[in-house]
Design an enzyme around this catalytic site. Structure first.
Site, PDB file in Angstrom:
ATOM      1  N   HIS A  67       0.686  -0.871  -0.090  1.00 29.45           N
ATOM      2  CA  HIS A  67      -0.029   0.028  -0.029  1.00 29.45           C
ATOM      3  C   HIS A  67       0.866   1.197  -0.144  1.00 29.45           C
ATOM      4  O   HIS A  67       0.686   2.046  -0.755  1.00 29.45           O
ATOM      5  CB  HIS A  67      -0.761  -0.072   1.104  1.00 29.45           C
ATOM      6  N   GLU A  68       1.888   1.098   0.741  1.00 33.90           N
ATOM      7  CA  GLU A  68       2.709   2.487   0.924  1.00 33.90           C
ATOM      8  C   GLU A  68       3.434   2.734  -0.260  1.00 33.90           C
ATOM      9  O   GLU A  68       3.738   3.999  -0.640  1.00 33.90           O
ATOM     10  CB  GLU A  68       3.444   2.507   2.404  1.00 33.90           C
ATOM     11  N   HIS A 101       1.739   4.669  -2.492  1.00 35.60           N
ATOM     12  CA  HIS A 101       1.900   6.043  -2.424  1.00 35.60           C
ATOM     13  C   HIS A 101       3.117   6.813  -2.693  1.00 35.60           C
ATOM     14  O   HIS A 101       3.066   7.895  -3.375  1.00 35.60           O
ATOM     15  CB  HIS A 101       1.780   6.536  -0.849  1.00 35.60           C
ATOM     16  N   HIS A 152      -5.769   7.326  -2.559  1.00 35.16           N
ATOM     17  CA  HIS A 152      -6.772   5.994  -2.171  1.00 35.16           C
ATOM     18  C   HIS A 152      -7.689   5.792  -3.288  1.00 35.16           C
ATOM     19  O   HIS A 152      -7.963   6.299  -4.008  1.00 35.16           O
ATOM     20  CB  HIS A 152      -7.386   6.371  -0.934  1.00 35.16           C
TER      21      HIS A 152
END
Ligand code: TQI
Ligand code: ZN
Ligand code: ZN
Length: 170
Positions: free
Chosen positions: A127-128, A131, A137
């Protein structure tokens, strides 16, 4: 549906290699480093990026560090649960994880005894990294970039929505 950061920051067009390094003071085991390497692999499979570990923390494009509490960037960690990690939009490359979490690696608790409030490290890493590459998101629940995950859940496979997002950006 996927999203980007405001103004769509991204790594410069033509970038194919991004280096990453671990904060030396964290003295991470090979097992922990391997988790990040697998998480990077998920994204390199669907982009032109290759991710290469480098020994020099300060020269690396992506800097991975575990910190507890206030660590000087104005976004202090909060102990067990709450915020687990944060990563900043390109080209910052800062990827911080809350050292006070009960991190789980390949189903094994790291440091702590078996706890209900445990978090799968690889899931958070995938997930990170989204980013770090410029994804915000997603509203799609199956997506890696969906903004919530249940405790102890392992979710490491990119969804079509993640892939469409990253391929639109690059
Ligand atoms: N950390 C938040 C996150 O990474 C920090 C954050 C909030 C953020 N809003 C943001 C980062 C907007 C970039 C852009 O989403 S977290 C999850 C998930 C967190 C949460 O600790 O709450 C994961 C970290 F999605 F599961 F809830 C990793 Cl996987
Ligand atoms: Zn931080
Ligand atoms: Zn997020």
């Amino acid at each position: 549906h996927y999203s980007f950061f405001p103004d769509r920051p991204r790594w410069p067009p033509g970038t194919t290699q991004l280096t990453y390094a671990f904060l030396p003071e964290n003295q991470l085991s090979d097992a922990v480093k391997g988790v990040f390497s697998r998480a990077f692999e998920r994204w390199s499979e669907v982009t032109a990026f290759t991710f290469v570990e480098t020994a020099s923390f300060y020269d690396a494009d992506l800097k991975i560090a575990f910190f507890g509490g206030d660590h000087g960037d104005g976004e202090p960690f909060d102990g067990v649960m709450g915020t687990l990690a944060h990563a900043f939009a390109p080209p910052a490359g800062r990827f911080h994880l809350d050292g006070d979490e009960n991190w789980v690696i390949d189903g094994n608790f790291l440091g702590a005894a078996a706890s209900v409030a445990a978090v799968d490290l690889e899931s958070v890493a995938v997930h990170e990294i989204g980013h770090l590459l410029g994804l915000g998101h997603s509203s799609v629940e199956e997506a890696i970039m969906y903004p919530t995950i249940s405790s102890s859940t392992r979710k490491v496979e990119l969804a079509n929505d993640d892939i469409m997002g990253i391929q639109e950006l690059y």
